[in-house]
Design an enzyme around this catalytic site. Structure first.
Site, PDB file in Angstrom:
ATOM      1  N   ASP A  58      -4.736  10.541   9.850  1.00 56.24           N
ATOM      2  CA  ASP A  58      -3.407   9.405  10.205  1.00 56.24           C
ATOM      3  C   ASP A  58      -2.669  10.159  11.732  1.00 56.24           C
ATOM      4  O   ASP A  58      -2.715  11.615  12.135  1.00 56.24           O
ATOM      5  CB  ASP A  58      -2.950   9.610   8.926  1.00 56.24           C
ATOM      6  CG  ASP A  58      -3.202   8.586   7.650  1.00 56.24           C
ATOM      7  OD1 ASP A  58      -2.777   7.943   7.864  1.00 56.24           O
ATOM      8  OD2 ASP A  58      -2.938   9.555   6.901  1.00 56.24           O
TER       9      ASP A  58
ATOM     10  N   GLU B 157       0.956  -0.850  -0.330  1.00 55.41           N
ATOM     11  CA  GLU B 157       0.113  -0.316  -0.009  1.00 55.41           C
ATOM     12  C   GLU B 157       1.050   0.884   0.194  1.00 55.41           C
ATOM     13  O   GLU B 157       1.337   1.358   1.045  1.00 55.41           O
ATOM     14  CB  GLU B 157      -0.597   0.071   1.292  1.00 55.41           C
ATOM     15  CG  GLU B 157      -1.962   0.615   1.592  1.00 55.41           C
ATOM     16  CD  GLU B 157      -3.038   0.762   2.590  1.00 55.41           C
ATOM     17  OE1 GLU B 157      -3.328   2.321   3.085  1.00 55.41           O
ATOM     18  OE2 GLU B 157      -3.384  -0.555   2.734  1.00 55.41           O
TER      19      GLU B 157
END
Lengths: 392, 257
Positions: B57, B46
């Protein structure tokens, strides 16, 4: 017609571009806010707090000497006289009642200049709710008195140390905190930004400003409609409030003053409509200062409250359709306008508001025109900046 | 056939997907890190497209995004680096990124380029499902890209099923109310969430992400799903690494054992 559609768009701008983790929160809010706001119980509590706690209605003051100097009939809508010193509290009073009705236990907020943080800490103290405010580390330095005010009111102030360490980063941190605590926490966004339904919800809480202007002006001038309404725009909550009931009355000119910083083309600016292109920030599609690669550009303004690389989607739409005129006011000119109002009317305005005042020198109007300037906040919090600038 | 579909046809359990930020720790490390992940025995790579405001995040990945951007990483630059990746990489490759850089590039042009270089799927956390269905589904399908949606413990059963119907590739299960890298152990509450989703018998495979960092957490996640995604813990390893190839191999081996 300026109106939000059911997907949260104003024309091309708006929407809710959020990670799935926030989807239930946003849905909960979307499904409940209109019904709650419309309920008699909510309105009673909201109106009563606005009157007895915030101190509304705020005066619509005819500024005699300012009017003489500029050759028009200039009124100041005195949001600076609201409890906590700015319009921000209109929205936090509304949202705290909403949060309570949704059964939330904790409140989080972002703040730039600290005005929204103080207004949030204030209503949290009033309602006995736990409050955490995210604030850019740089803003913490330049708005010290507001940081201390929030702490006195019992709020926890958390510095945002990523990126430019200003409002954009504080908003990122608040969103992350919300993702981590989605169940018991309500996020009180302070401007007409963020995912739908925030922009419209905040605008509606702030719309009390233009609601009052209408009947106050009717009393004084026998008309509800001024020729021009002027307000400063960072995210754009005070402007949305001052424009709201005039959106669809085309003969009323709407003027939005953005922060040009050191100059629109200086690379140190926050003039979003001049420099921005359509993009997505903090959950909505709007005009955004960004690189060709889509990275968000760090803005600059002497005023922490206007130091934001985006603009509320409704303002992007007002710009796009030409419904509002946008001017970009430089740091230096705003400071001078702030001093001028202090000398002419005995009112020291917030530096954000001073941008709106300078736009009198940038737009055209006639001697018989009625101009309402939204005096969004007072300058107490900006004394350090006035002192450092020193041109008085 | 799409490499993600192929993978899950062959391997139903203990699928390991490794996330890292493109251009990190150094600008030209993108391909070497991908090769090392493949050689170490992971199953999916990924690749994160760096963004200035990654709101889903945590600090570790934010930091890697900032470092990559400071190195001059951009979407154009990344496509340049990945242009010939299929000469050396055979694992499924998924791009993870926020919507803004992609719409500036142009969604159509982006998807076309992804197909050209051999990308198999996309994870765009701030692309809402409705928007995807209204505007982008046709484009994704035209270019053979699997669209991977997130679900969290807050996602209602009705919504999970809706997402399952509109997803292909796999479903990314966010393991807790959390941004990436925030938690390090797996609680009973999380396990009951894993079981709840398992019981729905979705058509798509499920990978659990957020909070997976070692063999123990990988084993637990694999027990209740088809495998897991590791991001922040891997970023920490490569940030400190003086020998990427060796350290990546040692770390991934320690997780899959």
């Amino acid at each position: 017609m300026i109106k939000v559609d059911e997907k949260g768009f104003y024309g091309k701008f708006g929407g809710a571009y959020i990670p799935e983790m926030l989807y239930p929160n946003i849905e909960e809010l979307k499904e409940n806010y209109e019904q709650l706001m419309a309920s008699e119980e909510f309105q009673k509590e909201f109106r009563s707090l606005l009157k007895d706690y915030v101190g509304r209605p705020t005066p619509l003051y005819f500024a005699t000497r300012l009017s003489e100097k500029y050759g028009a009939k200039i009124y100041l809508k005195r949001e600076d006289l609201c409890h906590t010193g700015a319009h921000k509290v209109n929205n936090t009073v509304g949202q705290i009642i909403l949060a309570k009705k949704l059964g939330k236990k904790r409140i989080i907020a972002e703040t730039g200049a600290g005005q929204h943080g103080v207004a949030t800490a204030t209503v949290c103290a009033l309602m006995g709710m736990e409050c955490t405010v995210f604030m850019g580390a740089l803003d913490i330095q330049r708005q010290r008195p507001n940081v201390e005010r929030m702490k006195i009111l019992g709020a926890k102030v958390v510095p945002a140390t990523s990126g430019s360490q200003t409002l954009k980063d504080a908003t990122n941190e608040a969103m992350r905190q919300w993702i981590n605590n989605p169940v018991d926490t309500h996020y009180i966004i302070g401007s007409v930004v963020g995912p739908h339904p925030y922009p419209e919800m905040v605008a509606r809480f702030q719309s009390v400003i233009s609601e009052e202007i209408k009947w106050q002006l009717k009393e004084k001038e026998k008309t509800e409609n001024p020729d021009i309404v002027i307000a400063c725009v960072g995210g754009g909550s005070n402007a949305a409030g001052a424009f709201y009931h005039y959106y669809n009355i085309p003969q009323v000119r709407l003027v939005a003053a953005e922060a040009a910083g050191l100059g629109v083309s200086s690379g140190k600016s926050a003039a979003t409509t001049a420099l921005g292109t359509p993009g997505i920030l903090h959950g909505s599609k709007t005009l955004l200062m960004q690189t060709e690669d889509g990275q968000v550009v760090e803005p600059h303004s002497i005023s922490a409250g206007l130091d934001y690389p985006g603009i509320g989607p409704v303002h992007a739409h007002l710009f796009d359709t030409g419904r509002a005129e946008f001017v970009a006011v430089e740091d230096e000119d705003a400071m001078k306008a702030g001093i001028e109002l202090s000398r002419l009317e005995g009112i020291i305005p917030a530096i954000e508001t001073a941008h709106a005042l300078h736009s009198l020198q940038m737009i055209e109007y006639k001697k018989e025109d009625i101009i309402v300037i939204n005096l969004s906040g007072r300058g107490d919090k900006d004394l350090d900046t006035y002192i450092k600038w020193g041109g008085y | 056939m799409n490499r993600i579909d192929q993978l899950f046809e062959k391997k139903k359990k203990r699928v390991l997907s490794i996330y890292f930020t493109a251009g990190f720790p150094n600008l030209e490390d993108t391909i070497p890190v991908m090769k090392a992940i493949e050689n170490a025995g992971a199953d999916i790579i990924e690749v994160g497209i760096p963004y200035s405001d990654p709101i889903a995040d945590g600090p570790t990945i934010q930091d890697s995004n900032m470092i990559a951007l400071n190195h001059g990483m951009s979407l154009k630059k990344l496509f340049g680096q990945l242009q010939d990746m299929r000469q050396t990489i055979s694992l499924p490759v998924v791009l993870m990124g926020y919507l803004n850089p992609i719409i500036q590039y142009g969604m159509m042009a982006f998807c076309k380029k992804c197909k050209e270089i051999g990308i198999d799927g996309l994870i765009l956390p701030d692309l809402p499902m409705q928007q995807y269905l209204d505007e982008y589904k046709g484009i994704f399908e035209q270019y053979g890209l699997r669209n991977i949606f997130l679900i969290s413990p807050q996602t209602s059963e009705k919504r999970v099923i809706e997402i399952d119907q509109n997803t292909d590739g796999f479903i990314y299960m966010v393991s807790s109310h959390s941004i990436t890298g925030a938690k390090t152990t797996i609680s009973d509450e999380q396990i009951s969430y894993f079981k709840r989703i398992e019981a729905l018998q979705l058509k798509n495979p499920r990978l659990i992400g957020f909070g997976i960092s070692d063999a123990e957490t990988f084993n637990i996640a694999s027990k209740y799903s088809n495998g897991a995604i590791i991001g922040s813990a891997f970023i920490k390893i490569i940030k400190e690494s003086k020998d990427l190839e060796t350290d990546i191999k040692a770390y991934i081996r320690s997780v899959i054992q």
